[in-house]
Design an enzyme around this catalytic site. Sequence first.
Site, PDB file in Angstrom:
ATOM      1  N   TYR A  19       0.937  -1.529  -0.083  1.00  0.00           N
ATOM      2  CA  TYR A  19      -0.047  -0.400   0.462  1.00  0.00           C
ATOM      3  C   TYR A  19       0.947   1.306   0.425  1.00  0.00           C
ATOM      4  O   TYR A  19       0.394   2.277   0.126  1.00  0.00           O
ATOM      5  CB  TYR A  19      -0.899  -0.160   1.295  1.00  0.00           C
ATOM      6  CG  TYR A  19      -2.178  -0.950   1.133  1.00  0.00           C
ATOM      7  CD1 TYR A  19      -3.329  -1.092   0.472  1.00  0.00           C
ATOM      8  CD2 TYR A  19      -2.188  -2.179   2.075  1.00  0.00           C
ATOM      9  CE1 TYR A  19      -3.751  -2.377   0.617  1.00  0.00           C
ATOM     10  CE2 TYR A  19      -2.158  -3.151   2.126  1.00  0.00           C
ATOM     11  CZ  TYR A  19      -3.672  -3.448   1.126  1.00  0.00           C
ATOM     12  OH  TYR A  19      -4.711  -4.023   1.670  1.00  0.00           O
ATOM     13  N   ASN A  76      -9.922   2.133   8.084  1.00  0.00           N
ATOM     14  CA  ASN A  76     -11.962   2.025   9.007  1.00  0.00           C
ATOM     15  C   ASN A  76     -11.574   1.472   9.509  1.00  0.00           C
ATOM     16  O   ASN A  76     -12.574   2.386  10.197  1.00  0.00           O
ATOM     17  CB  ASN A  76     -11.973   1.131   7.215  1.00  0.00           C
ATOM     18  CG  ASN A  76     -11.310  -0.488   8.040  1.00  0.00           C
ATOM     19  OD1 ASN A  76     -11.030  -0.677   7.537  1.00  0.00           O
ATOM     20  ND2 ASN A  76     -12.407  -1.375   6.679  1.00  0.00           N
ATOM     21  N   ASP A 101      -5.896  11.847   2.989  1.00  0.00           N
ATOM     22  CA  ASP A 101      -6.163  12.075   1.377  1.00  0.00           C
ATOM     23  C   ASP A 101      -7.534  12.267   1.095  1.00  0.00           C
ATOM     24  O   ASP A 101      -7.971  11.835   2.542  1.00  0.00           O
ATOM     25  CB  ASP A 101      -6.357  10.188   0.346  1.00  0.00           C
ATOM     26  CG  ASP A 101      -7.040   9.732   1.014  1.00  0.00           C
ATOM     27  OD1 ASP A 101      -7.082   9.123   2.629  1.00  0.00           O
ATOM     28  OD2 ASP A 101      -7.710   8.725   0.320  1.00  0.00           O
ATOM     29  N   ASN A 122     -13.749   6.696   5.321  1.00  0.00           N
ATOM     30  CA  ASN A 122     -13.307   5.886   6.670  1.00  0.00           C
ATOM     31  C   ASN A 122     -12.971   6.241   7.712  1.00  0.00           C
ATOM     32  O   ASN A 122     -12.896   5.753   9.033  1.00  0.00           O
ATOM     33  CB  ASN A 122     -13.473   4.367   5.683  1.00  0.00           C
ATOM     34  CG  ASN A 122     -14.926   3.621   4.970  1.00  0.00           C
ATOM     35  OD1 ASN A 122     -15.542   4.074   5.037  1.00  0.00           O
ATOM     36  ND2 ASN A 122     -14.564   3.096   3.973  1.00  0.00           N
TER      37      ASN A 122
END
Length: 195
Positions: A19, A76, A101, A122
């Site tokens: 990621y 999240n 973001d 989230n």
Amino acid sequence: MSDADPWLVLGLGNPGPEYAGNRHNVGFMVADLLAERMGGRFKAHKARAQVVEGRCGPPGPGSRRVVVAKPSSYMNVSGGPTTALRDFFKVPVANIIAIHDELDIDYGALRLKLGGGDNGHNGLKSITKSLGAEYHRVRFGIGRPPGRMQVADFVLKDFSSAERRELDYFVDRAADAVETLIVDGLERAQSTYNT
């Protein structure tokens, strides 16, 4: 709240190398730069986060104690580590800054604010559920997905090569904005960095 109270700066993102370059991980990128500026290295903390402690601002009485953190949980469920860090470091909620973001702002643009909704993000949703909404946000614009691309696919993709050419500059600017917010307050940071 006093000047002696620490600040907690949360870079939001997802853990793991797969990621690392994603648009969703721009909060981690800004946190990494802030840690580097403070001369610190991230260490694992029992609050399920990577943490660096240091100071921000001019040396002497004007400097502020700062904890920069990257939750080790997925985006999240950022609220759990955030609450644990707040309790451990005794940080007032008004001294918490989430860097994240933001789809509804053009790429590279910044907006700083205190409180507000989560706009479908989230990570913010999870933090707000844990803390309430009265924390600071540094919203880093990533723009909208092109064409019919799904939002979830877009945020979990790496920045494009064209975007990467300017990414370091924008991350640097976001780190400056966080430091200004901590040292000089929200109004000064907004008037300097909001675009």
